[in-house]
Design a protein around this motif. Structure first.
Motif, PDB file in Angstrom:
ATOM      1  N   LEU A  96       0.819  -1.210   0.000  1.00  0.00           N
ATOM      2  CA  LEU A  96       0.000   0.000   0.000  1.00  0.00           C
ATOM      3  C   LEU A  96       0.847   1.251   0.000  1.00  0.00           C
ATOM      4  CD1 LEU A  96      -3.061   0.213   0.098  1.00  0.00           C
ATOM      5  CD2 LEU A  96      -2.854   0.791   2.504  1.00  0.00           C
ATOM      6  N   ASN A 241      -3.036  -6.463  15.341  1.00  0.00           N
ATOM      7  CA  ASN A 241      -2.804  -5.026  15.250  1.00  0.00           C
ATOM      8  C   ASN A 241      -1.465  -4.750  14.597  1.00  0.00           C
ATOM      9  OD1 ASN A 241      -2.383  -2.303  15.688  1.00  0.00           O
ATOM     10  ND2 ASN A 241      -3.502  -2.329  17.612  1.00  0.00           N
ATOM     11  N   PHE A 243      -0.176  -1.902  14.001  1.00  0.00           N
ATOM     12  CA  PHE A 243       0.498  -0.673  14.386  1.00  0.00           C
ATOM     13  C   PHE A 243       1.080  -0.698  15.788  1.00  0.00           C
ATOM     14  CE2 PHE A 243      -0.606   1.615  10.667  1.00  0.00           C
ATOM     15  CZ  PHE A 243      -1.792   1.048  10.235  1.00  0.00           C
TER      16      PHE A 243
ATOM     17  N   MET C   1      -9.436   2.219 -30.110  1.00  0.00           N
ATOM     18  CA  MET C   1      -8.981   3.284 -29.234  1.00  0.00           C
ATOM     19  C   MET C   1      -7.936   2.745 -28.285  1.00  0.00           C
ATOM     20  SD  MET C   1     -12.525   3.397 -27.276  1.00  0.00           S
ATOM     21  CE  MET C   1     -13.262   1.937 -27.908  1.00  0.00           C
ATOM     22  N   PRO C   2      -7.045   3.576 -27.857  1.00  0.00           N
ATOM     23  CA  PRO C   2      -5.875   3.098 -27.103  1.00  0.00           C
ATOM     24  C   PRO C   2      -6.250   2.530 -25.733  1.00  0.00           C
ATOM     25  CG  PRO C   2      -5.922   5.489 -27.156  1.00  0.00           C
ATOM     26  CD  PRO C   2      -6.960   5.037 -28.109  1.00  0.00           C
ATOM     27  N   VAL C   3      -7.196   3.158 -25.088  1.00  0.00           N
ATOM     28  CA  VAL C   3      -7.524   2.627 -23.767  1.00  0.00           C
ATOM     29  C   VAL C   3      -8.792   1.814 -23.897  1.00  0.00           C
ATOM     30  CG1 VAL C   3      -8.003   3.193 -21.372  1.00  0.00           C
ATOM     31  CG2 VAL C   3      -6.503   4.647 -22.722  1.00  0.00           C
ATOM     32  N   ARG C   6     -10.640  -3.526 -21.753  1.00  0.00           N
ATOM     33  CA  ARG C   6      -9.841  -4.344 -20.850  1.00  0.00           C
ATOM     34  C   ARG C   6      -9.036  -3.464 -19.905  1.00  0.00           C
ATOM     35  NH1 ARG C   6      -7.303  -9.351 -23.837  1.00  0.00           N
ATOM     36  NH2 ARG C   6      -9.027 -10.782 -23.535  1.00  0.00           N
ATOM     37  N   GLN C   7      -8.454  -2.424 -20.497  1.00  0.00           N
ATOM     38  CA  GLN C   7      -7.620  -1.548 -19.676  1.00  0.00           C
ATOM     39  C   GLN C   7      -8.462  -0.828 -18.628  1.00  0.00           C
ATOM     40  OE1 GLN C   7      -6.908  -2.254 -22.764  1.00  0.00           O
ATOM     41  NE2 GLN C   7      -4.913  -3.079 -22.224  1.00  0.00           N
ATOM     42  N   THR C  11      -7.947  -0.990 -14.667  1.00  0.00           N
ATOM     43  CA  THR C  11      -7.722   0.178 -13.816  1.00  0.00           C
ATOM     44  C   THR C  11      -8.712   0.203 -12.664  1.00  0.00           C
ATOM     45  OG1 THR C  11      -7.315   1.295 -15.890  1.00  0.00           O
ATOM     46  CG2 THR C  11      -7.248   2.642 -13.895  1.00  0.00           C
ATOM     47  N   VAL C  14      -7.763  -2.441 -10.183  1.00  0.00           N
ATOM     48  CA  VAL C  14      -6.625  -2.056  -9.340  1.00  0.00           C
ATOM     49  C   VAL C  14      -7.069  -1.083  -8.267  1.00  0.00           C
ATOM     50  CG1 VAL C  14      -4.475  -0.759  -9.322  1.00  0.00           C
ATOM     51  CG2 VAL C  14      -4.867  -2.476 -11.059  1.00  0.00           C
ATOM     52  N   LEU C  21      -7.300  -3.047   0.243  1.00  0.00           N
ATOM     53  CA  LEU C  21      -6.099  -3.167   1.057  1.00  0.00           C
ATOM     54  C   LEU C  21      -6.044  -2.067   2.098  1.00  0.00           C
ATOM     55  CD1 LEU C  21      -3.226  -4.031  -1.440  1.00  0.00           C
ATOM     56  CD2 LEU C  21      -4.038  -5.413   0.449  1.00  0.00           C
ATOM     57  N   GLY C  22      -6.383  -0.868   1.629  1.00  0.00           N
ATOM     58  CA  GLY C  22      -6.338   0.251   2.556  1.00  0.00           C
ATOM     59  C   GLY C  22      -7.309   0.059   3.700  1.00  0.00           C
ATOM     60  N   ALA C  25      -6.022  -2.665   6.073  1.00  0.00           N
ATOM     61  CA  ALA C  25      -4.932  -2.196   6.931  1.00  0.00           C
ATOM     62  C   ALA C  25      -5.464  -1.267   8.004  1.00  0.00           C
ATOM     63  CB  ALA C  25      -3.870  -1.499   6.087  1.00  0.00           C
ATOM     64  N   SER C  28      -7.383  -3.149  10.687  1.00  0.00           N
ATOM     65  CA  SER C  28      -6.569  -3.934  11.602  1.00  0.00           C
ATOM     66  C   SER C  28      -6.028  -3.064  12.713  1.00  0.00           C
ATOM     67  CB  SER C  28      -5.416  -4.596  10.852  1.00  0.00           C
ATOM     68  OG  SER C  28      -4.420  -3.640  10.577  1.00  0.00           O
ATOM     69  N   SER C  29      -5.846  -1.789  12.429  1.00  0.00           N
ATOM     70  CA  SER C  29      -5.276  -0.930  13.460  1.00  0.00           C
ATOM     71  C   SER C  29      -6.284  -0.625  14.545  1.00  0.00           C
ATOM     72  CB  SER C  29      -4.787   0.373  12.853  1.00  0.00           C
ATOM     73  OG  SER C  29      -5.911   1.124  12.437  1.00  0.00           O
ATOM     74  N   SER C  31      -8.462  -2.754  15.742  1.00  0.00           N
ATOM     75  CA  SER C  31      -8.777  -3.882  16.621  1.00  0.00           C
ATOM     76  C   SER C  31      -7.988  -3.723  17.906  1.00  0.00           C
ATOM     77  CB  SER C  31      -8.439  -5.205  15.947  1.00  0.00           C
ATOM     78  OG  SER C  31      -7.060  -5.289  15.723  1.00  0.00           O
ATOM     79  N   SER C  32      -8.545  -4.207  18.971  1.00  0.00           N
ATOM     80  CA  SER C  32      -7.960  -3.919  20.279  1.00  0.00           C
ATOM     81  C   SER C  32      -6.584  -4.532  20.413  1.00  0.00           C
ATOM     82  CB  SER C  32      -8.865  -4.448  21.380  1.00  0.00           C
ATOM     83  OG  SER C  32      -8.795  -5.852  21.376  1.00  0.00           O
ATOM     84  N   THR C  33      -5.754  -3.864  21.149  1.00  0.00           N
ATOM     85  CA  THR C  33      -4.403  -4.368  21.363  1.00  0.00           C
ATOM     86  C   THR C  33      -4.411  -5.542  22.317  1.00  0.00           C
ATOM     87  OG1 THR C  33      -4.195  -2.705  23.092  1.00  0.00           O
ATOM     88  CG2 THR C  33      -3.270  -2.191  20.951  1.00  0.00           C
TER      89      THR C  33
END
Lengths: 299, 329, 368
Positions: A96, A241, A243, C1-3, C6-7, C11, C14, C21-22, C25, C28-29, C31-33
């Motif tokens: 990321l 976690n 972080f 056309m160029p794009v 499929r492209q 895109t 992605v 993913l963001g 991530a 996950s931060s 969630s409790s420690t």
């Protein structure tokens, strides 16, 4: 045709090459094939061993149980779930960070930098950075982050991102270069700003190659151990976690268990190795599929 | 005639003043963003150098040049001489090159000159597979499977060369171990083969076809064509590829740490255990609590950093020099 | 056309993956420690009478590693608020950590040696809590040879470097039917300061007498060709990966590493293999000193394993901290109580009942 200029020069022999020349040719050809076979042997050996020894260790419990047992425990106690979660989280976060930055960097080099000194310097240093050993990245993040903020999966992600950045820059740059200028010029002619051209025309045109290059960088990062040794420490139970708090990952567990004489530990190492290889192979295969079906411009 | 002004690609068409060269904020912002991303590389490299140099000054000042290059590495007595690790790093890399270069260049030649296009894809796949296996898996296989097996072979070789002058120093000796310089060299050779092969392939592919066909036209066999037409053109590129491979071998940590046996002895016996710079850092960092110990390990890292950069610079210099030569020609 | 379509799909794809993913991530931060370990869920159901919380830092004997690791996880369900950290650095380093007050207790396979007595801080008394008994296995790597028999004289010869090949007549005499190879014997020894070394060498002093010339101690000047490993597992690694090697390592580690162990001749003249039973038999004959130190080596009894040894947790009798007193009493009490049942599955032996109860009684001597 004989060499016409100098009648006294030796004429070229156009007959079939003489015996020893032909044998020499054949020998060298055979040697080249032998070189390939020599490459095949360790690859085959390692893959067969990992599959054979790892398969007996793999089970649903092995992959998901979040408690990593002490080394001395036999197989069947605990599992590598903590390491699987760690690998996925740490590598995903590293991707990321590194992929957008790498793509932006490559855009700078290709679209904005041109032949300027700065761009040449960045390109040159980016190449140099691909050759920096991964352990240095780990030491670096340890010095500037871990010392102040402690061990965490985040630090591991930073280290892996440092590793991935130059690789993504290089592969994205190569892909962007292949996009023909006519595309850009056509878009400019329609009145787009440079940013718009890049984002809406150039990037999608090269997206296949960029994604496949990025996937390969992720596969490489997922398999790296040295950067993690200095940044994530280790844990015995899953730490979701990213972080805060130490974490663990598959390569680190393989490394630690490989050094242990205990039968259980070594079995777990093989199981973790099989899991890791499966992950990297899947990434590689997906990268190939993307290249084959989504990439418009290849070399 | 009306002046057809060239449309400035940076300004949107239809902006009020055609001579207005100020670009919209978003566009400028994006450019700065990409510049910042590019500069990140510079910043990171600079920070690496600075932070590591700073942290290793304790070692440099306390041990001095003599201390650093001594053989005695004993944290318990505060001796941090790194010569043994330097020796190990170099020896393993040399062995890796001796084994790996003929094989990689051979496969590169095979791919570009010998096999048909149809067969080149599976061969390239094999090379890619080789590259994708993580180094820790090579190390695991190396120490558990390869090392014990090699130990038998080493023992036989050692007893065979017992007494023969040079060979005995290299391959003899009572303490042969599967985990040794030579085994590490073999694993390194396997690991650097993909990078050397793929870089060499790229270079060899740029040899102009006309030279190759000219050689054939003069009656050369394929091997003679390779020697006479391909090699002179690709010599610099292949050498550069080899140097890149050397850089990888010097920096490889985990696989070497697992199979090199971890002894800090300097010995000519290639079948004895040894250690390398990267392996030492990886294995001892966890135990390094003291100031000088940690500083020494970071100093080792700095050393490795500088060494690999020099090797990579050398690789680029060779390519640049030959490119300049052909450009000038 | 160029794009092309499929492209575009690529895109968008992605972008979607990047968003996912963001989100992953970021989630996950949040969630409790406290979510560290799936085993914590079960611990809340236990009947914990202890209300102490804190950390116990300990270090020392690698012989105790397996036991401590098992006990630490077991103790978590008794008292989840106590964290125990045991660092297997070897008996010698563990003791010096105790002298320098870096640890709360030290694991040591031998009592404080005379030459270390001056390092103990003035005015401090050390309490010895025996925690486990176990065999020192003489582990070897010889394919095809099982049930190797050795005695103390031959062991002395091997580990002094006098007997250098496997088919030496002395070894053959004890193993007439075995097909011993002519290969060199590679010695595997400890590189760190080790209680296992101390007890093994002490056994050789006691049983081999004048045949053993290297003395006894936590470190020994072994023959120069010996390969040294760090910790019991380091030594076991050497034996495991080196054909023709032999080394001394605790039986728990040897078995867990898949190594073969030799049967040793005891004082009754019988060749006994190391096992929980033979170690227990040896332990039943020990004479215990008032401070609870003893030696289990070379004990009488037909089924006793001669190279049996023991390990203690060393604690200062006077603790600066009242919490530390409670922590120590809780954890060491666990080692002496429910923890003893962990020993047999680890190929170690529990303490004889009388020693166990004396040790438990000694817990009250820890005061602040």
């Amino acid at each position: 045709m004989t060499v016409a200029s100098d009648p006294a020069a030796r004429t070229v022999d156009l007959r079939e090459p003489s015996g020893w020349r032909r044998s020499k040719n054949r020998i060298m050809t055979v040697l080249m094939y032998v070189a390939f076979v020599i490459v095949l042997i360790p690859l085959g050996f390692v893959l067969v061993t990992v599959v054979a020894k790892g398969a007996s260790a793999i089970s649903w419990q092995f992959l998901t149980n979040g408690t990593i047992p002490p080394n001395v425990m036999p197989l069947g106690v605990g599992g590598m779930g903590a390491a699987v979660v760690g690998t996925i989280e740490i590598t995903a976060f590293a991707a990321l960070i590194a992929i957008p930055l790498g793509v932006l960097g490559a855009i700078y080099l290709n679209e904005y930098g041109g032949k300027g000194i700065l761009a040449r310097l960045v390109s040159f240093l980016s190449d140099v950075m691909t050759g920096v050993p991964s352990i240095i990245m780990g030491l670096f993040i340890y010095l500037i982050w871990v010392v102040h903020f402690g061990y965490s999966g985040l630090a591991g992600s930073f280290a892996l991102a440092c590793l991935m950045l130059p690789i993504v820059i290089r592969s994205t740059y190569e892909m962007l270069r292949l996009v023909p200028d006519s595309l850009r010029e056509g878009s400019y002619a329609l009145g787009s700003t440079k940013a718009r051209v890049t984002l809406t025309v150039v990037l999608p045109a090269a997206i296949g190659g960029i994604v496949s290059g990025a996937l390969l960088a992720v596969a490489r990062a997922a398999g790296e151990t040295a950067p993690l040794l200095f940044t994530i420490l280790t844990v015995e139970a899953t730490n979701k976690n990213l972080f805060s708090g130490p974490n663990t990952a598959l390569p680190e567990q393989i490394f630690v268990n490989a050094q242990s004489p205990y039968v259980g530990a070594q079995a777990r190492a093989w199981g973790a190795a099989l899991t890791l290889i499966a992950i990297t192979f899947i990434l590689m295969i997906v990268a190939r599929i993307v290249t084959a079906r989504f990439t418009r411009y290849t070399r | 005639m009306s002046a057809v002004k060239e449309a400035d690609p940076a300004s949107p068409a239809g902006s009020a003043n055609a001579l207005n060269h100020r670009r919209p904020l978003g566009d400028r912002g994006f450019q700065i963003l990409t510049l910042a991303a590019g500069l990140l590389v510079l910043i990171i490299l600079a920070l690496i150098a600075i932070s590591m140099a700073q942290q290793s000054t304790t070692w440099f000042t306390t041990a001095g040049l003599k201390g650093i290059f001594s053989v005695d590495w004993d944290p318990a007595t505060n001796n941090f001489g790194a010569l043994g690790f330097l020796y190990g790093t170099v020896i393993c890399s040399v062995i890796a090159l001796i084994i790996g270069v003929p094989i990689s260049v051979g496969v590169a030649m095979l791919l570009t000159q010998v096999v048909s296009v149809r067969w080149s894809r599976p061969v390239v796949t094999v090379i890619d597979l080789l590259a994708v296996v993580p180094s820790v898996v090579w190390g695991l296989w190396g120490i558990i499977v390869l090392a014990p097996w090699l130990q038998h072979i080493y023992l036989h070789i050692a007893s065979a060369v017992n007494g023969i002058p040079v060979l005995d120093t290299l391959f003899g000796g009572p303490n042969v171990s599967g985990a040794s310089f030579f085994t590490a060299g073999i694993i390194l050779a396997i690991m650097i083969t993909p990078i050397i092969t793929s870089l060499s392939r790229e270079v060899i592919a740029t040899v102009p076809a006309i030279d190759k066909e000219g050689a054939y036209a003069l009656g050369a066999t394929r091997w003679e064509m390779i020697r006479g037409a391909v090699w002179p053109h690709s010599q610099a590129g292949v050498t550069s590829a080899i140097l890149v491979g050397l850089g990888r071998a010097l920096g490889e940590t985990i696989a070497v740490a697992l199979v090199i046996g971890n002894s800090d002895e300097i010995t000519g016996h290639l079948f004895y255990s040894g250690s390398s710079i990267a392996a030492t850092i990886a294995l001892q960092f966890g135990e390094a609590t003291g100031g000088e110990f940690r500083s020494a390990l970071i100093g080792l890292g700095l050393f490795l950093f500088v060494l690999t950069i020099i090797v990579n610079l050398g690789a680029r210099a060779i390519v640049e020099r030959s490119a300049r030569r052909t450009r000038g020609a | 056309m160029p794009v092309g379509p499929r492209q575009r799909v690529a895109t968008v794809g992605v972008a979607a993956v990047a968003t996912a993913l963001g989100l992953a991530a970021c989630s996950s931060s949040s969630s409790s420690t406290a979510a560290s370990g799936s085993s914590s869920a079960t611990s809340s159901a236990s009947s914990s009478t202890s209300t102490v919380s804190g950390t116990i830092k300990a270090a020392g004997s690698t012989f105790q590693t397996n036991f401590q690791q098992g006990a630490i996880s077991g103790f978590k369900s008794v008292d989840p608020n106590v964290t125990v950290d045991y660092d297997p650095v070897g008996s010698g380093t563990g003791r010096s950590d105790l002298y320098s007050n870096t640890v709360l207790f030290a694991g040591s396979d031998s009592p404080v040696p005379a030459k270390e007595a001056s390092e103990v801080p003035a005015g401090k008394t050390i309490l010895y809590f025996p925690v486990q008994i176990g065999p020192i296995a003489v582990a070897y790597n010889l394919s095809g040879i099982t049930g190797l028999k050795l005695d103390s004289t031959v062991l002395a010869g091997i580990f002094q470097g006098q007997i250098t090949t496997w088919n030496n007549s002395a070894i053959k005499a004890l193993n007439p039917s075995a097909n011993l190879p002519s290969s060199t014997i590679t010695l595997a020894v400890r590189s760190d300061s080790s209680g296992t070394t101390a007890n093994f060498s002490q056994y050789l002093v006691d049983a081999a007498g004048s045949a053993w010339k290297l003395g006894t101690g936590s470190t020994i000047k072994w023959p120069s060709t010996a390969r040294a490993g760090d910790g019991g597992s380091g030594l076991a690694s050497i034996v495991k990966s080196t054909p023709g090697s032999i080394g001394y390592v605790d039986f728990s580690t040897a078995t867990a590493s898949g190594l073969q162990s030799a049967s040793i001749k005891n004082s009754a003249g019988d060749f006994v293999a190391p096992s929980t039973a033979s170690a227990t038999a040896a332990a039943s004959h020990v004479t215990v000193k008032p401070n609870l130190t003893f030696s289990a080596a070379d004990q009488p009894g037909a089924t006793s394993y001669p190279i049996t040894y023991q390990s203690w947790d060393l604690v200062y009798s006077v603790q600066p901290n009242a919490t530390d007193v409670q922590l120590l009493q809780a954890y060491i009490g666990y080692l002496l109580g429910p923890g003893q049942s962990l020993l047999a599955p680890l190929n170690l032996a529990p303490l004889p009942a009388s020693i166990d109860s004396s040790a438990k009684a000694q817990l009250s001597k820890i005061t602040s």
